[in-house]
Design a protein around this motif. Structure first.
Motif, PDB file in Angstrom:
ATOM      1  N   ARG A 190       0.833  -1.222  -0.057  1.00  0.00           N
ATOM      2  CA  ARG A 190       0.042  -0.076  -0.169  1.00  0.00           C
ATOM      3  C   ARG A 190       1.135   1.245   0.039  1.00  0.00           C
ATOM      4  O   ARG A 190       0.186   2.418  -0.211  1.00  0.00           O
ATOM      5  N   GLY A 191       2.036   1.422   0.473  1.00  0.00           N
ATOM      6  CA  GLY A 191       3.021   2.321   0.446  1.00  0.00           C
ATOM      7  C   GLY A 191       2.442   3.309   1.855  1.00  0.00           C
ATOM      8  O   GLY A 191       1.876   2.843   2.686  1.00  0.00           O
ATOM      9  N   GLU A 192       3.276   4.402   1.536  1.00  0.00           N
ATOM     10  CA  GLU A 192       2.944   5.445   2.638  1.00  0.00           C
ATOM     11  C   GLU A 192       1.565   5.798   2.840  1.00  0.00           C
ATOM     12  O   GLU A 192       0.982   5.992   1.620  1.00  0.00           O
ATOM     13  N   VAL A 193       1.112   6.089   4.135  1.00  0.00           N
ATOM     14  CA  VAL A 193      -0.326   6.564   4.159  1.00  0.00           C
ATOM     15  C   VAL A 193      -0.233   8.098   5.020  1.00  0.00           C
ATOM     16  O   VAL A 193       0.684   8.196   5.764  1.00  0.00           O
ATOM     17  N   GLY A 194      -0.848   8.889   4.068  1.00  0.00           N
ATOM     18  CA  GLY A 194      -0.922  10.611   4.828  1.00  0.00           C
ATOM     19  C   GLY A 194      -2.103  10.649   5.126  1.00  0.00           C
ATOM     20  O   GLY A 194      -3.167   9.935   5.244  1.00  0.00           O
ATOM     21  N   GLU A 195      -2.439  11.799   5.799  1.00  0.00           N
ATOM     22  CA  GLU A 195      -3.578  11.982   6.683  1.00  0.00           C
ATOM     23  C   GLU A 195      -4.073  13.604   6.118  1.00  0.00           C
ATOM     24  O   GLU A 195      -3.192  14.458   5.943  1.00  0.00           O
ATOM     25  N   PHE A 196      -5.231  13.812   5.869  1.00  0.00           N
ATOM     26  CA  PHE A 196      -6.083  15.133   5.483  1.00  0.00           C
ATOM     27  C   PHE A 196      -7.288  15.083   5.925  1.00  0.00           C
ATOM     28  O   PHE A 196      -8.008  14.384   5.823  1.00  0.00           O
ATOM     29  N   LEU A 197      -7.477  16.045   6.696  1.00  0.00           N
ATOM     30  CA  LEU A 197      -8.727  16.505   7.402  1.00  0.00           C
ATOM     31  C   LEU A 197      -9.090  15.028   8.249  1.00  0.00           C
ATOM     32  O   LEU A 197     -10.360  14.725   8.311  1.00  0.00           O
TER      33      LEU A 197
ATOM     34  N   ILE B  84      -8.707  12.205   7.734  1.00  0.00           N
ATOM     35  CA  ILE B  84      -8.719  10.779   6.964  1.00  0.00           C
ATOM     36  C   ILE B  84      -7.462  10.313   6.574  1.00  0.00           C
ATOM     37  O   ILE B  84      -6.464  11.078   5.839  1.00  0.00           O
ATOM     38  N   ARG B  85      -7.091   9.468   6.726  1.00  0.00           N
ATOM     39  CA  ARG B  85      -5.763   8.548   6.472  1.00  0.00           C
ATOM     40  C   ARG B  85      -5.902   7.820   5.241  1.00  0.00           C
ATOM     41  O   ARG B  85      -6.654   6.808   5.197  1.00  0.00           O
ATOM     42  N   SER B  86      -4.929   7.999   4.137  1.00  0.00           N
ATOM     43  CA  SER B  86      -5.395   7.360   2.877  1.00  0.00           C
ATOM     44  C   SER B  86      -4.042   7.483   2.234  1.00  0.00           C
ATOM     45  O   SER B  86      -2.870   8.247   2.368  1.00  0.00           O
ATOM     46  N   SER B  87      -3.835   6.487   1.422  1.00  0.00           N
ATOM     47  CA  SER B  87      -2.413   6.406   0.295  1.00  0.00           C
ATOM     48  C   SER B  87      -2.618   7.545  -0.588  1.00  0.00           C
ATOM     49  O   SER B  87      -1.721   7.826  -1.170  1.00  0.00           O
ATOM     50  N   LEU B  88      -3.779   7.938  -0.688  1.00  0.00           N
ATOM     51  CA  LEU B  88      -3.938   8.995  -1.846  1.00  0.00           C
ATOM     52  C   LEU B  88      -3.342  10.132  -1.365  1.00  0.00           C
ATOM     53  O   LEU B  88      -3.153  11.178  -2.352  1.00  0.00           O
ATOM     54  N   PHE B  89      -2.765  10.583  -0.349  1.00  0.00           N
ATOM     55  CA  PHE B  89      -2.313  11.652   0.278  1.00  0.00           C
ATOM     56  C   PHE B  89      -0.845  11.786   0.285  1.00  0.00           C
ATOM     57  O   PHE B  89      -0.202  12.533   0.581  1.00  0.00           O
ATOM     58  N   THR B  90      -0.346  10.590  -0.347  1.00  0.00           N
ATOM     59  CA  THR B  90       1.180  10.618  -0.378  1.00  0.00           C
ATOM     60  C   THR B  90       1.695  10.040  -1.996  1.00  0.00           C
ATOM     61  O   THR B  90       0.961   9.516  -2.363  1.00  0.00           O
ATOM     62  N   LEU B  91       2.779  10.759  -2.149  1.00  0.00           N
ATOM     63  CA  LEU B  91       3.411  10.303  -3.530  1.00  0.00           C
ATOM     64  C   LEU B  91       3.661   8.799  -3.407  1.00  0.00           C
ATOM     65  O   LEU B  91       3.359   8.229  -4.553  1.00  0.00           O
ATOM     66  N   ASN B  92       4.301   8.307  -2.569  1.00  0.00           N
ATOM     67  CA  ASN B  92       4.662   7.022  -2.399  1.00  0.00           C
ATOM     68  C   ASN B  92       3.302   6.335  -2.516  1.00  0.00           C
ATOM     69  O   ASN B  92       3.419   5.010  -3.080  1.00  0.00           O
ATOM     70  N   GLY B  93       2.349   6.488  -1.868  1.00  0.00           N
ATOM     71  CA  GLY B  93       1.001   5.717  -1.841  1.00  0.00           C
ATOM     72  C   GLY B  93       0.368   5.801  -3.140  1.00  0.00           C
ATOM     73  O   GLY B  93      -0.089   4.803  -3.652  1.00  0.00           O
ATOM     74  N   LEU B  94       0.572   6.786  -3.781  1.00  0.00           N
ATOM     75  CA  LEU B  94      -0.215   6.842  -5.319  1.00  0.00           C
ATOM     76  C   LEU B  94       0.860   6.058  -6.233  1.00  0.00           C
ATOM     77  O   LEU B  94       0.084   5.371  -7.132  1.00  0.00           O
ATOM     78  N   GLN B  95       1.865   5.987  -5.813  1.00  0.00           N
ATOM     79  CA  GLN B  95       2.759   5.113  -6.678  1.00  0.00           C
ATOM     80  C   GLN B  95       2.596   3.640  -6.531  1.00  0.00           C
ATOM     81  O   GLN B  95       2.335   2.922  -7.443  1.00  0.00           O
ATOM     82  N   HIS B  96       2.125   3.281  -5.361  1.00  0.00           N
ATOM     83  CA  HIS B  96       1.740   1.843  -4.832  1.00  0.00           C
ATOM     84  C   HIS B  96       0.375   1.600  -5.601  1.00  0.00           C
ATOM     85  O   HIS B  96      -0.047   0.409  -5.749  1.00  0.00           O
ATOM     86  N   MET B  97      -0.423   2.661  -5.462  1.00  0.00           N
ATOM     87  CA  MET B  97      -1.843   2.336  -5.773  1.00  0.00           C
ATOM     88  C   MET B  97      -1.884   2.259  -7.330  1.00  0.00           C
ATOM     89  O   MET B  97      -3.079   1.915  -8.044  1.00  0.00           O
ATOM     90  N   ALA B  98      -1.188   2.861  -8.153  1.00  0.00           N
ATOM     91  CA  ALA B  98      -1.599   3.209  -9.679  1.00  0.00           C
ATOM     92  C   ALA B  98      -1.607   1.734 -10.360  1.00  0.00           C
ATOM     93  O   ALA B  98      -2.642   1.623 -11.051  1.00  0.00           O
TER      94      ALA B  98
END
Length: 324
Positions: free
Chosen positions: A165-172, A174-188
């Motif tokens: 899943r990669g790194e997980v970031g937090e926004f408002l 909400i914790r998600s891989s959508l909020f980090t570049l590494n997470g987006l790379q793993h999710m692609a």
């Protein structure tokens, strides 16, 4: 309000039927004790575990006990993890939801423009290419797509990670891989793999809707008034093809959540799919039944949201059951 209450009652009945069918199926498959207990265990240890899990009771008692606990919000403890089954599912749900969200966004953002273009420009090379790609995307098995994506973009080009899943970031909050570049790379790659089949369906539906709508009198009248083509497409055409697309997207999103098992397994994505596969193998009844009930509830909620969106897209549609 009456409509919402009726749908909630339908949802409760559907969840009850699904719980019975799933519980019956799991009960008939085999005895989880054969998997959970070591072959070296004594007869006394075996009997003790059977009693603790309630597996010594007849089927109807086990089901009624489970049902009574569910009414109180307790789906029981996992046989394998000895933790609340619902808690295990909710822990894995965010990973599956974010993957399904990314996939459906890819399908919608790319599918609607491509389908409209193919419908407005039939017979052109671009239109034929789009439709050929949609047929290919709809026909190729999901697992083969995943393997090809890994071989090309991970092994050969090295652009994206293979798994996790990669790194997980937090926004408002909400914790998600959508909020980090590494997470987006793993999710692609897993998101693209999930999106391909649904992208093909959105393209085909948008194209057929466009072909049908553009021959209508109101489109011809708009052109006769001298309205620009972008305005005709955005204001008049899209509004009329959105209802079937909204239906498809709502059902597709539910399907992505429920059937992301293959993609999550291949890409080692830590979502609900991996959990349910392991639970089925180990006959972990509480987790399997809780998962199916959660999925049923998700589909019911999505159906309700789709119906509400209908009334926003087309005010002529009403949800109170009255014929307009």
């Amino acid at each position: 309000m009456v409509y919402v209450i009726r749908r909630l009652l339908q949802a409760a009945f559907l969840a009850l039927v699904m719980s019975f069918l799933v519980f019956t199926g799991i009960f008939a498959v085999g005895n989880p004790v054969d998997i959970l207990i070591s072959p070296e265990a004594t007869q006394a240890e075996r009997a003790l575990l059977i009693t603790q899990l309630g597996l010594d009771r007849p089927f109807h008692e086990q089901y009624l006990i489970f049902l009574g606990n569910v009414v109180q919000g307790d789906f029981g403890n996992s046989f394998v993890y000895n933790r609340p089954a619902l808690g295990l599912i909710l822990e894995r749900m965010p990973a599956t939801l974010e993957l399904a969200f990314a996939a459906i966004m890819i399908a919608v953002v790319l599918g609607i423009p491509l389908g409209v273009y193919a419908g407005l420009r039939p017979g052109t090379i671009g239109s034929q290419t789009v439709m050929a790609g949609s047929i290919l995307g709809f026909s190729v098995p999901n697992f083969w797509q995943a393997i090809m994506l890994i071989m090309v973009f991970s092994v050969m080009l090295g652009w994206f990670p293979v798994s996790g899943r990669g790194e997980v970031g937090e926004f408002l909050g909400i914790r998600s891989s959508l909020f980090t570049l590494n997470g987006l790379q793993h999710m692609a790659l897993p998101a693209i793999n999930l999106a391909i089949g649904h992208l093909a369906l959105v393209i085909r539906l948008a194209r057929s809707g466009t072909r049908e709508i553009q021959s209508q009198d109101f489109i011809r009248f708009a052109r006769a008034k001298g309205l620009s083509e972008p305005r005709i497409v955005i204001v008049h055409l899209l509004r009329n093809i959105l209802i079937p697309i909204v239906t498809l997207v709502g059902m597709s999103f539910g399907g992505l959540i429920a059937f992301a098992v293959v993609t999550e397994s291949i890409f080692a994505w830590p979502g609900m799919g991996k959990l349910i596969i392991d639970s089925i193998r180990q006959l972990d009844r509480p987790v399997v039944v809780a998962y199916l009930i959660v999925i049923v509830v998700i589909f019911i909620i999505l159906n309700l949201l789709v119906d509400l969106l209908y009334s926003l897209i087309d005010p002529r549609i009403r949800l109170d059951g009255a014929k307009q």
